[in-house]
Write a protein that holds these residues in place. Structure first.
Motif, PDB file in Angstrom:
ATOM      1  N   GLU A 154       0.832  -1.210   0.000  1.00  0.00           N
ATOM      2  CA  GLU A 154       0.000   0.000   0.000  1.00  0.00           C
ATOM      3  C   GLU A 154       0.866   1.260   0.000  1.00  0.00           C
ATOM      4  OE1 GLU A 154      -2.253  -3.095   2.539  1.00  0.00           O
ATOM      5  OE2 GLU A 154      -0.197  -2.380   2.304  1.00  0.00           O
ATOM      6  N   ALA A 157      -3.633   5.598   1.772  1.00  0.00           N
ATOM      7  CA  ALA A 157      -4.642   5.132   2.717  1.00  0.00           C
ATOM      8  C   ALA A 157      -5.355   6.340   3.302  1.00  0.00           C
ATOM      9  CB  ALA A 157      -4.009   4.294   3.830  1.00  0.00           C
ATOM     10  N   GLY A 202      -1.757  -1.503   7.132  1.00  0.00           N
ATOM     11  CA  GLY A 202      -2.134  -1.151   5.772  1.00  0.00           C
ATOM     12  C   GLY A 202      -2.702   0.248   5.653  1.00  0.00           C
TER      13      GLY A 202
END
Length: 369
Positions: A154, A157, A202
């Motif tokens: 990732e 976010a 994440g």
């Protein structure tokens, strides 16, 4: 006979002069309109005239403190009136431009980070000189193009939610005079309502929007009108309770191919929660602000705000690195009506350590009921 006429002549002259003086003098004329020119004394039939009084010299006009919005970040000292209610939303969009290292140096931010904050402040006057207010914050964080990738690669976010709610009581100890300022005692409690555990790696740190501890703050607010400026100051001390948190980390595990055969390499596994005990540091807050009324509706504002972390007065020794931050914020205020005002400012982080560097435009509004 002639002598009697002379005496009567001078009596008329002096009487006319006295009457003329009375009507030409505004104070005496006003006095004559407000009451009878003669009163009956205790001795029946004896007449006494009221004595004319010279007008009092006008007192020098005292400079009254102008009505202003008040600072955006620095807290005010004068409590709201008993029975009055005010609502104040404050919106801020913070752009992270870097980090402050432990040695007070600026380093790269490691990506694009920004945060939107919306604080709702509700103030009520409980008694004379005593107000209570609650601040309910909402926080939304974003991360993009980060250098340190998440466990599954990732690079961006986001996360949002309610932050730590604050309840504050303020009581005025000293009322402002020509020589002394307004002094108000403050006691506040911060509740750990924001997300502070079970972090998902994440989400790249965007899901940390709460402190995790109960924060108890006490201190003093002061304000003084020193023509043409309105000056403010805060000196607070905050103690935070210890708390247990859970940090979710992704351990390295053996990698397998499509047939289930080990490849001999390692990869990120499922997140593993690790429980630990936090002992946050005490905080000293020092804020200064000044307002300069430009016109009856427009006011210039300048604030200098700071927070300094030290050791813990009580309990276990702190186990987190100390952080400090000094910021400046110029702003402008507009007094729209007697009940509605708004202010706009830009908060700029100047120096600090172990914290991020942010540029934050702020918009705050107040409506009083």
């Amino acid at each position: 006979m002639r002598a009697s006429c002379i005496r009567l002549f001078w009596l008329v002259v002096f009487g006319s002069a006295w009457l003329a003086a009375g009507w030409l003098n505004p104070a005496i004329a006003a006095d004559a309109k407000g009451q009878d020119n003669a009163t009956t004394s205790a001795v029946e039939g004896e007449i006494q005239f009221t004595q004319p009084q010279a007008p009092c010299p006008p007192e020098p006009a005292k400079d009254e403190c102008p009505t202003t919005f008040g600072p955006i970040i620095t807290d005010t000292a004068i409590p709201i009136e008993k029975g009055k209610f005010a609502i104040q939303p404050t919106f801020g969009m913070g752009f992270t431009t870097g980090n402050f290292s432990p040695s007070w140096k600026r380093t790269t931010a490691g990506g694009e980070f920004k945060s939107f904050g919306m604080d709702w402040k509700f103030t009520y006057g409980l008694w004379n000189n005593l107000e209570v207010f609650v601040v309910v914050p909402f926080v939304q964080n974003w991360a993009n193009d980060v250098n340190e990738l998440g466990p599954r690669g990732e690079r961006s976010a986001s996360f949002g939610g309610i932050g730590d709610v604050n309840l504050t009581f303020k009581y005025r100890l000293v009322e402002e005079t020509e020589t002394r300022p307004t002094v108000t005692a403050l006691f506040a409690t911060g509740f750990p309502t924001g997300h502070f555990k079970h972090f998902n790696p994440g989400r790249l740190g965007t899901d940390e929007i709460g402190g995790g501890a109960f924060a108890f703050t006490t201190g003093l607010n002061v304000s003084k009108y020193v023509k043409p400026f309105v000056l403010y100051g805060n000196l607070w001390y905050t103690m935070q309770t210890a708390f247990s948190g859970r940090e979710d980390r992704s351990p390295l595990v053996a990698a397998f191919d499509e047939e289930g055969v080990p490849t001999g390499e390692l990869e990120e596994g499922d997140p593993l929660a690790t429980k630990f005990r936090n002992y946050p540091r005490d905080i000293i807050t020092v804020n200064l602000a000044a307002e300069y009324p430009i016109t009856g509706k427009w006011v210039a504002l300048l604030e200098l705000t700071s927070a300094w972390e030290g050791g813990r007065l009580f309990g276990h020794k702190a186990n987190v690195a100390p952080a400090s931050l000094l910021s400046v914020m110029p702003g402008i205020e507009y007094m729209a009506t007697e009940k509605f005002s708004l202010a706009l400012g830009v908060n700029v982080d100047l120096v600090g350590k172990n914290t991020s560097v942010n540029l934050t435009p702020l918009l705050s509004m107040v409506y009083a009921f």
